[in-house]
Each structure stands twice: as C-alpha cells, then as structure tokens.
Design a protein around this motif. Structure first.
Motif, short mmCIF file in Angstrom:
data_model
loop_
_atom_site.label_atom_id
_atom_site.label_comp_id
_atom_site.label_asym_id
_atom_site.label_seq_id
_atom_site.Cartn_x
_atom_site.Cartn_y
_atom_site.Cartn_z
N TRP A 1 19.28 37.17 12.62
CA TRP A 1 20.21 37.39 13.72
C TRP A 1 19.72 38.59 14.55
O TRP A 1 18.65 38.55 15.10
N VAL A 2 20.54 39.65 14.62
CA VAL A 2 20.12 40.90 15.27
C VAL A 2 20.10 41.96 14.17
O VAL A 2 21.14 42.51 13.80
N MET A 3 18.93 42.24 13.65
CA MET A 3 18.78 43.10 12.48
C MET A 3 18.22 44.46 12.88
O MET A 3 17.10 44.54 13.40
N PRO A 4 18.97 45.54 12.67
CA PRO A 4 18.45 46.86 13.01
C PRO A 4 17.20 47.20 12.19
O PRO A 4 17.14 46.92 10.99
N VAL A 5 16.22 47.80 12.82
CA VAL A 5 15.04 48.34 12.14
C VAL A 5 15.17 49.85 12.22
O VAL A 5 15.13 50.44 13.31
N VAL A 6 15.34 50.50 11.07
CA VAL A 6 15.62 51.94 11.06
C VAL A 6 14.46 52.78 10.54
O VAL A 6 14.48 53.99 10.65
N GLN A 7 13.43 52.11 9.99
CA GLN A 7 12.28 52.86 9.49
C GLN A 7 11.02 52.01 9.62
O GLN A 7 11.03 50.83 9.27
N ILE A 8 9.95 52.61 10.11
CA ILE A 8 8.66 51.94 10.24
C ILE A 8 7.64 52.76 9.47
O ILE A 8 7.31 53.88 9.86
N GLN B 1 24.12 52.07 17.95
CA GLN B 1 25.32 51.44 18.49
C GLN B 1 25.00 50.34 19.50
O GLN B 1 25.71 49.33 19.59
N ARG B 2 23.95 50.51 20.27
CA ARG B 2 23.58 49.46 21.23
C ARG B 2 23.14 48.20 20.48
O ARG B 2 23.51 47.08 20.85
N THR B 3 22.34 48.42 19.43
CA THR B 3 21.92 47.28 18.60
C THR B 3 23.12 46.59 17.98
O THR B 3 23.22 45.35 17.99
N LEU B 4 24.04 47.37 17.43
CA LEU B 4 25.22 46.78 16.77
C LEU B 4 26.11 46.05 17.77
O LEU B 4 26.75 45.06 17.42
N SER B 5 26.12 46.52 19.02
CA SER B 5 26.92 45.82 20.04
C SER B 5 26.33 44.45 20.34
O SER B 5 27.07 43.46 20.52
N ASP C 1 27.16 42.18 17.39
CA ASP C 1 28.54 41.67 17.49
C ASP C 1 28.63 40.56 18.53
O ASP C 1 29.32 39.55 18.31
N ALA C 2 27.95 40.73 19.65
CA ALA C 2 27.98 39.71 20.70
C ALA C 2 27.36 38.41 20.21
O ALA C 2 27.87 37.32 20.49
N LYS D 1 27.17 37.42 17.06
CA LYS D 1 28.09 36.85 16.07
C LYS D 1 29.20 36.04 16.75
O LYS D 1 29.62 35.00 16.24
N LYS D 2 29.68 36.53 17.88
CA LYS D 2 30.72 35.80 18.61
C LYS D 2 30.19 34.47 19.13
O LYS D 2 30.90 33.46 19.13
N VAL D 3 28.94 34.47 19.58
CA VAL D 3 28.33 33.23 20.08
C VAL D 3 28.28 32.18 18.97
O VAL D 3 28.68 31.02 19.15
N ILE D 4 27.78 32.58 17.80
CA ILE D 4 27.62 31.58 16.73
C ILE D 4 28.96 31.21 16.11
O ILE D 4 29.13 30.09 15.62
N LEU D 5 29.93 32.14 16.14
CA LEU D 5 31.26 31.82 15.62
C LEU D 5 31.89 30.70 16.42
O LEU D 5 32.60 29.84 15.88
#
Length: 276
Positions: free
Chosen positions: A239-246, A258-262, A265-266, A268-272
């Motif tokens: 889906w939309v998976m945050p990458v926090v360490q490389i 927060q931008r990634t999480l927004s 969420d968007a 998730k609403k589409v697939i719901l």
C-alpha cells in the motif's frame, strides 16, 4: 481453501503439476508476470493492470493467447471457485516450450489464484528499514520473473532487520525490489521516472497526492536522501508504506511522516470503497 489455477485453457487445483522442463522460463529465465488483488470482491484497477501486462508482453515479443474480456471471465471463475471474498491473482507468461532451448514457439499462460499476503500493520504505522543496493533491473518497465538479487540478499536483509532493497546506481535511485519509491521534501513529493516499473499503486497514490502536494516526477539522486523529510514505498502488498531507515541512516527524524500517513489514509479510503 480450494484455490485453483488456469493454464493454457484448463482450470485445475492450485497444486497441479503443469510445466514441462523445456519451458524458456526454466531454461533461460524468459518470462514475465503481474500480480494484483480484489477489494470488496472486485479486482483493483483491472484495466490498468491488464494494460501493463499487455504492454510488457509486447516488449518481450510474446503474443497473448487471450484478450482482456476472455481473461476477465477466467478471473471470475477462479474467484468463484475459491469461495473467498478477497483473493490475489498472479499472471505468468513464459516463452513456452522450446525444442531448441532458444526460440519462442508458443507462450504458456498461467493464472494463479492465491491467498492474500499477510498485512504488516506495524510497518504501516512505524515504517520499515531498507538496505541500499547498487543495481538497476534489466528491462525495468517489464515485470520479469528475474528476482535473483532479492533472493540472494534475503538472508542479509533478515539479519539486518530490513524489509527490502533500495536499488540505486551511478548516484541515482530507481525503486525497491518489488515497489516504487517516493521522497517528501517539505510539501514536495518526488518520485523517479527512470529505470522503474510503472506501478499501479504508484499511479493511484500520485492521483491522490496531486490536489495536496507539489509533485516532481524526475530522476532522484541518492544524495537527496540526506535532506529528505519523509520517504515511502508503494505496491499491491505494501500500500503506502513509510520508509524510515535506509541502511544505517534514518530518513528525516526516523519516524513515519505525517504527509506519508495522510496519503496512506487516503489510499485506505479508496480501497475501502472500491467497487461500491
């Protein structure tokens, strides 16, 4: 669960033995695939996935034995046989059986119905670690069956607590092994247009982002990781998976942004609401 497969005109149980040993995918690694799933019992963006599969077949000079309408009927039959509300489908198109082990005579077309992969709720919330890896896929616009580097590095990833590899070469980032890659610099969303598979989830997320962020689709330099505020990856399974360490380095403050999480969420609403 009674999952089934389709192979060259016949539907059989999923554990059926189908391929002969002189298939070009086995002898020469000459094959391609695609993978998608249902939401609310409806294949997600089926037209987009079919178009990509069709384009990939053309690039490999493999004639498709079925058209989109015929394939959709098979998907419906396989879905009904599964008895499940939600399933994943895996297409595999190979070079077929080659008496001389080189030339394509007639491709083999396989469609597998599969159980959905396990979700990664912790990763979606907290983000994942990836390892930088110097490599660019051959024919990156095609979803070929060649994942040798991912398999070779599987044990290293496990030891280092990483979920995937981040491909880069000559100072430029392309993608992860099975997903697309994005950076946020402030309110600017950046993703590569070079040496990548054109992901369908990537396309959906760019559509969702367009009203809210400035978007740059261009070559992404590896050096830009040092100044990125957020990063994430997109795919059918992530889906939309945050990458926090490389590697050893955190992205931004090392937390899911927060931008990634927004955008998560968007999506998730589409697939719901998909198909409703």
């Amino acid at each position: 669960m009674p999952f089934h497969l389709y192979f060259n005109g016949e539907i059989s149980p999923l554990d059926s033995t189908i391929f002969k040993s002189n298939d070009l995918a086995i002898l020469r690694g000459f094959g391609m695939f695609d993978y998608f799933r249902t939401y609310n019992g409806i294949p997600f963006r089926w037209d987009d996935y079919w178009q990509r599969f069709e384009n990939s077949a053309k690039l490999l000079k493999l004639p498709l034995p079925l058209n989109q309408e015929e394939t959709a009927e098979i998907l419906a039959d396989l879905h009904a046989l599964s008895g499940e509300q939600e399933v994943a489908f895996r297409f595999v198109l190979t070079g077929g059986y080659a008496p001389d082990s080189v030339h394509v005579v007639k491709p083999n077309f396989l469609i597998r119905t599969e159980a959905l992969p396990q979700d990664n709720p912790a990763g979606l919330l907290k983000g994942i670690k990836v390892l930088p890896y110097q490599y660019v896929r051959d024919l990156p616009e095609i979803k070929t069956t060649n994942y040798v580097h991912m398999v070779l590095m599987a044990e290293d990833m496990k030891k280092q607590g990483a979920s995937d590899l981040l491909f880069h070469k000559d100072g430029e980032i392309s993608e992860l092994t099975r997903s697309n890659f994005f950076l946020f610099k402030g309110d600017t969303l950046i993703t590569s247009n070079n040496n990548i598979l054109n992901g369908i989830t990537r396309r959906a997320v760019l559509e969702l982002a367009e009203p809210h962020f400035k978007i740059e689709i261009r070559p992404v330099l590896y050096s830009e990781l040092a100044t990125a505020d957020e990063a994430f990856t997109t795919s059918t399974t992530k889906w939309v998976m945050p990458v926090v360490q490389i590697g050893d380095n955190p992205v931004g403050d090392g937390k899911a942004g927060q931008r990634t999480l927004s955008l998560q969420d968007a999506f998730k609403k589409v697939i719901l609401n998909w198909g409703r």
